[in-house]
Design a protein around this motif. Structure first.
Motif, PDB file in Angstrom:
ATOM      1  N   ALA A 152      47.968  51.492  39.484  1.00 36.89           N
ATOM      2  CA  ALA A 152      47.235  51.382  40.750  1.00 36.89           C
ATOM      3  C   ALA A 152      45.748  51.650  40.531  1.00 36.89           C
ATOM      4  O   ALA A 152      44.891  50.941  41.080  1.00 36.89           O
ATOM      5  N   SER A 153      45.440  52.656  39.709  1.00 34.24           N
ATOM      6  CA  SER A 153      44.032  52.970  39.439  1.00 34.24           C
ATOM      7  C   SER A 153      43.342  51.812  38.729  1.00 34.24           C
ATOM      8  O   SER A 153      42.209  51.447  39.055  1.00 34.24           O
ATOM      9  N   ALA A 154      44.035  51.225  37.742  1.00 35.92           N
ATOM     10  CA  ALA A 154      43.456  50.108  36.996  1.00 35.92           C
ATOM     11  C   ALA A 154      43.219  48.902  37.904  1.00 35.92           C
ATOM     12  O   ALA A 154      42.164  48.253  37.835  1.00 35.92           O
ATOM     13  N   LEU A 155      44.183  48.613  38.770  1.00 35.67           N
ATOM     14  CA  LEU A 155      44.047  47.461  39.664  1.00 35.67           C
ATOM     15  C   LEU A 155      42.953  47.706  40.705  1.00 35.67           C
ATOM     16  O   LEU A 155      42.116  46.820  40.953  1.00 35.67           O
ATOM     17  N   LEU A 156      42.942  48.884  41.294  1.00 30.27           N
ATOM     18  CA  LEU A 156      41.925  49.189  42.308  1.00 30.27           C
ATOM     19  C   LEU A 156      40.522  49.146  41.714  1.00 30.27           C
ATOM     20  O   LEU A 156      39.561  48.769  42.397  1.00 30.27           O
ATOM     21  N   GLY A 157      40.393  49.525  40.437  1.00 26.83           N
ATOM     22  CA  GLY A 157      39.088  49.469  39.797  1.00 26.83           C
ATOM     23  C   GLY A 157      38.536  48.064  39.688  1.00 26.83           C
ATOM     24  O   GLY A 157      37.315  47.861  39.616  1.00 26.83           O
TER      25      GLY A 157
ATOM     26  N   PRO B 256      36.749  25.745  45.156  1.00 23.91           N
ATOM     27  CA  PRO B 256      36.840  24.865  43.987  1.00 23.91           C
ATOM     28  C   PRO B 256      35.711  25.030  42.975  1.00 23.91           C
ATOM     29  O   PRO B 256      35.939  24.837  41.775  1.00 23.91           O
ATOM     30  N   GLU B 257      34.521  25.390  43.427  1.00 15.34           N
ATOM     31  CA  GLU B 257      33.409  25.528  42.481  1.00 15.34           C
ATOM     32  C   GLU B 257      33.619  26.697  41.515  1.00 15.34           C
ATOM     33  O   GLU B 257      32.908  26.806  40.509  1.00 15.34           O
ATOM     34  N   LEU B 258      34.600  27.553  41.793  1.00 12.96           N
ATOM     35  CA  LEU B 258      34.882  28.701  40.927  1.00 12.96           C
ATOM     36  C   LEU B 258      36.069  28.466  39.998  1.00 12.96           C
ATOM     37  O   LEU B 258      36.347  29.294  39.123  1.00 12.96           O
ATOM     38  N   PHE B 259      36.773  27.334  40.164  1.00 10.62           N
ATOM     39  CA  PHE B 259      38.058  27.148  39.503  1.00 10.62           C
ATOM     40  C   PHE B 259      37.965  27.055  37.979  1.00 10.62           C
ATOM     41  O   PHE B 259      38.846  27.530  37.265  1.00 10.62           O
ATOM     42  N   GLU B 260      36.923  26.432  37.464  1.00  2.00           N
ATOM     43  CA  GLU B 260      36.897  26.123  36.032  1.00  2.00           C
ATOM     44  C   GLU B 260      36.487  27.300  35.146  1.00  2.00           C
ATOM     45  O   GLU B 260      37.010  27.445  34.040  1.00  2.00           O
ATOM     46  N   THR B 261      35.580  28.131  35.613  1.00  2.29           N
ATOM     47  CA  THR B 261      35.073  29.207  34.749  1.00  2.29           C
ATOM     48  C   THR B 261      35.193  30.595  35.372  1.00  2.29           C
ATOM     49  O   THR B 261      35.672  31.527  34.747  1.00  2.29           O
ATOM     50  N   VAL B 262      34.741  30.736  36.624  1.00  6.25           N
ATOM     51  CA  VAL B 262      34.671  32.065  37.235  1.00  6.25           C
ATOM     52  C   VAL B 262      36.057  32.681  37.416  1.00  6.25           C
ATOM     53  O   VAL B 262      36.298  33.841  37.048  1.00  6.25           O
ATOM     54  N   LEU B 263      36.988  31.924  37.969  1.00  3.60           N
ATOM     55  CA  LEU B 263      38.313  32.484  38.236  1.00  3.60           C
ATOM     56  C   LEU B 263      39.108  32.751  36.961  1.00  3.60           C
ATOM     57  O   LEU B 263      39.745  33.810  36.851  1.00  3.60           O
ATOM     58  N   PRO B 264      39.102  31.851  35.967  1.00  2.00           N
ATOM     59  CA  PRO B 264      39.786  32.199  34.708  1.00  2.00           C
ATOM     60  C   PRO B 264      39.210  33.453  34.054  1.00  2.00           C
ATOM     61  O   PRO B 264      39.959  34.276  33.519  1.00  2.00           O
ATOM     62  N   ALA B 265      37.892  33.596  34.092  1.00  2.00           N
ATOM     63  CA  ALA B 265      37.276  34.796  33.506  1.00  2.00           C
ATOM     64  C   ALA B 265      37.690  36.047  34.274  1.00  2.00           C
ATOM     65  O   ALA B 265      37.948  37.106  33.674  1.00  2.00           O
ATOM     66  N   PHE B 266      37.748  35.940  35.596  1.00  2.00           N
ATOM     67  CA  PHE B 266      38.189  37.060  36.419  1.00  2.00           C
ATOM     68  C   PHE B 266      39.631  37.437  36.080  1.00  2.00           C
ATOM     69  O   PHE B 266      39.958  38.616  35.901  1.00  2.00           O
ATOM     70  N   ALA B 267      40.510  36.424  35.994  1.00  2.00           N
ATOM     71  CA  ALA B 267      41.914  36.695  35.683  1.00  2.00           C
ATOM     72  C   ALA B 267      42.059  37.353  34.313  1.00  2.00           C
ATOM     73  O   ALA B 267      42.865  38.280  34.140  1.00  2.00           O
ATOM     74  N   ASP B 268      41.280  36.902  33.348  1.00  2.00           N
ATOM     75  CA  ASP B 268      41.324  37.507  32.012  1.00  2.00           C
ATOM     76  C   ASP B 268      40.892  38.971  32.064  1.00  2.00           C
ATOM     77  O   ASP B 268      41.483  39.832  31.396  1.00  2.00           O
ATOM     78  N   ARG B 269      39.861  39.245  32.861  1.00  2.00           N
ATOM     79  CA  ARG B 269      39.348  40.616  32.939  1.00  2.00           C
ATOM     80  C   ARG B 269      40.376  41.562  33.575  1.00  2.00           C
ATOM     81  O   ARG B 269      40.638  42.647  33.056  1.00  2.00           O
ATOM     82  N   VAL B 270      40.968  41.128  34.690  1.00  2.47           N
ATOM     83  CA  VAL B 270      41.951  41.980  35.355  1.00  2.47           C
ATOM     84  C   VAL B 270      43.208  42.118  34.499  1.00  2.47           C
ATOM     85  O   VAL B 270      43.801  43.196  34.412  1.00  2.47           O
ATOM     86  N   SER B 271      43.601  41.033  33.844  1.00  6.50           N
ATOM     87  CA  SER B 271      44.771  41.087  32.968  1.00  6.50           C
ATOM     88  C   SER B 271      44.572  42.107  31.856  1.00  6.50           C
ATOM     89  O   SER B 271      45.503  42.832  31.486  1.00  6.50           O
ATOM     90  N   ALA B 272      43.371  42.157  31.318  1.00  3.09           N
ATOM     91  CA  ALA B 272      43.077  43.132  30.272  1.00  3.09           C
ATOM     92  C   ALA B 272      43.147  44.552  30.819  1.00  3.09           C
ATOM     93  O   ALA B 272      43.625  45.471  30.139  1.00  3.09           O
TER      94      ALA B 272
END
Length: 449
Positions: free
Chosen positions: A327-332, A380-396
């Motif tokens: 929970a702490s990691a996700l909330l951060g 849609p303007e975030l789909f190619e780079t911004v959102l994948p980078a965000f998902a990678d960051r939260v996944s880490a």
């Protein structure tokens, strides 16, 4: 490219090519971010026309793909024939046998409504607008997942067209290898034209959501993490951190707000529901209390997913048991005060019934996990780079809790064969490949495994 006049002569269903009026309308599905541009579209009106279409494509070395609602569309189709099944929309209920039989174009809303007339209900997805067949072919995790398992566990029979253009029935005794594969193996196995599922006896459930405003998100999320860890098997729940845009399409109470929605569905006694949910209600001030007795025909109100087509980007994974450190990691990353590019970050509690395979076995992947995590973006303007980078960051950030397995319906937008392959254990994936080659030896139905 073949002359599609020959295909038009062989079938009665409409055939569209890119130069024909109506072609864009027929290729557009729920996900407006994906625009298909195949060589031809067949709007199937019957099963025999689908078989003829597959034979035509096979004779001409063309791939065939299928779409009912387009909820699962992640990448555009740019060649071959796209078969649209939305007109295969009949539903029938056998109340004595407790089964529903429906065409490949049917959405869950129609099955829910028809079954409710007989005090029955399907093991459905969270959105009534999702195509029932596509959900089932991928296993299917819905609001009754813990109490009743995957949706595909309730499949009893399927009719489909194979890669050879043959119409076959798959069930426990006819083509049992294909039946095994279709229960969770998703694509590349044929075009399903009809499905029969078992229904459960249910009129109402204790179900709905509790919404907490931004100042109370952390308290409510932490309370749910502890509460879900000891929740009985009859309870399926989830949380959604929602950063709602200030747009007219958003209900006024949520417009422009950052909130946490705690969703609960209990298949136990309805009168036991308030006591069950009391720890959640007491965790923090509740902004909206939408939890109570709910008819099964209105089960879609629990998640309240969009009903109209929208551009969608999503990314998902499965999780091992979570705790307060999670929970702490996700909330951060996505909690109050953070700037995030997604509209929804969702954690679902699964396990219990989803960990129990059917007696004869199935191709479902992801049975060993306890939770899921997903991100949904709509710009849609975030789909190619911004959102994948965000998902990678939260996944880490939550890596210690990420399961090594996936399940195909929750995989999200990806073109990586390695990621698709992780949706099944290696033994299931190998068997799926064998079955696929048996029924589609020339690869008429492209798929990622």
């Amino acid at each position: 490219m073949p002359e599609f006049a020959e295909l038009r002569a062989r079938i009665s269903s409409p055939v569209f090519t890119p130069s024909d009026p109506g072609f864009p309308d027929e290729t557009t599905g729920f996900n407006l971010a994906v625009t298909h541009q195949p060589d031809a579209v067949v709007v199937a009106e019957n099963e025999s026309d689908i078989a003829q279409t597959v034979r035509f494509a096979r004779e001409n070395g063309m791939p065939v793909r299928v779409q009912a609602t387009g909820h699962g569309a992640t990448e555009p189709y740019t060649d071959g024939v796209l078969v649209i099944t939305r007109k295969l929309d009949r539903v029938s209920i056998d109340a004595q046998e407790r089964t529903a039989t429906f065409g490949a174009g049917v959405r869950w809303a129609a099955v829910l409504a028809a079954a409710a007339e007989h005090h029955l209900a399907p093991i459905t997805g969270s959105s009534p607008q999702v195509g029932a067949v596509g959900f089932l072919l991928g296993g299917g995790l819905g609001p009754l997942a813990r109490s009743h398992g995957f949706g595909s566990d309730y499949l009893r029979e399927l009719r489909l067209v194979t890669g050879l253009g043959e119409i076959v029935v798959a069930n426990y005794t006819e083509h049992p290898d294909l039946f095994w594969a279709l229960r969770g193996g998703k694509g590349g196995l044929g075009i399903v034209t009809q499905a029969t599922i078992e229904l459960i006896e249910a009129d109402t459930l204790y179900a709905g959501s509790l919404v907490f405003d931004e100042p109370h998100i952390e308290q409510a999320l932490r309370a749910w993490v502890d509460w879900s860890a000891s929740a009985p098997d009859e309870v399926t729940s989830s949380v959604a951190l929602m950063r709602m845009p200030d747009l007219d399409l958003v209900p006024p109470p949520l417009r422009g707000r950052h909130v946490l929605s705690v969703r609960v569905v209990s298949s136990g006694p309805v009168d036991a529901g308030p006591e069950l949910a009391d720890p959640l209600r007491q965790a923090a001030p509740v902004y909206l209390d939408l939890l109570g007795e709910l008819p099964t025909s209105r089960l879609g109100l629990v998640h309240n997913d969009p009903t109209d087509p929208v551009p969608v980007w999503d990314h998902g994974m499965l999780l091992t048991p979570i705790d307060q450190d999670f929970a702490s990691a996700l909330l951060g990353e996505v909690g109050p005060g953070t700037e995030i590019p997604v509209v929804i970050t969702e954690v679902r509690h699964i396990g219990a019934g989803t960990k129990i395979d059917v007696d004869e076995g199935s191709a479902v992947g992801g049975r060993n996990s306890d939770y899921s995590l997903a991100f949904i973006g709509m710009e849609p303007e975030l789909f190619e780079t911004v959102l994948p980078a965000f998902a990678d960051r939260v996944s880490a950030a939550v890596a210690p809790w990420v399961s090594p397995e996936l399940t195909i319906n929750f995989i999200g937008r990806t073109t990586s064969p390695d990621r698709v392959a992780k949706a099944w254990p290696s033994d299931i994936l190998n068997r799926l490949t064998e079955v696929r080659h048996r029924y589609d030896p020339e690869g008429v139905f492209p798929y990622g495994y």
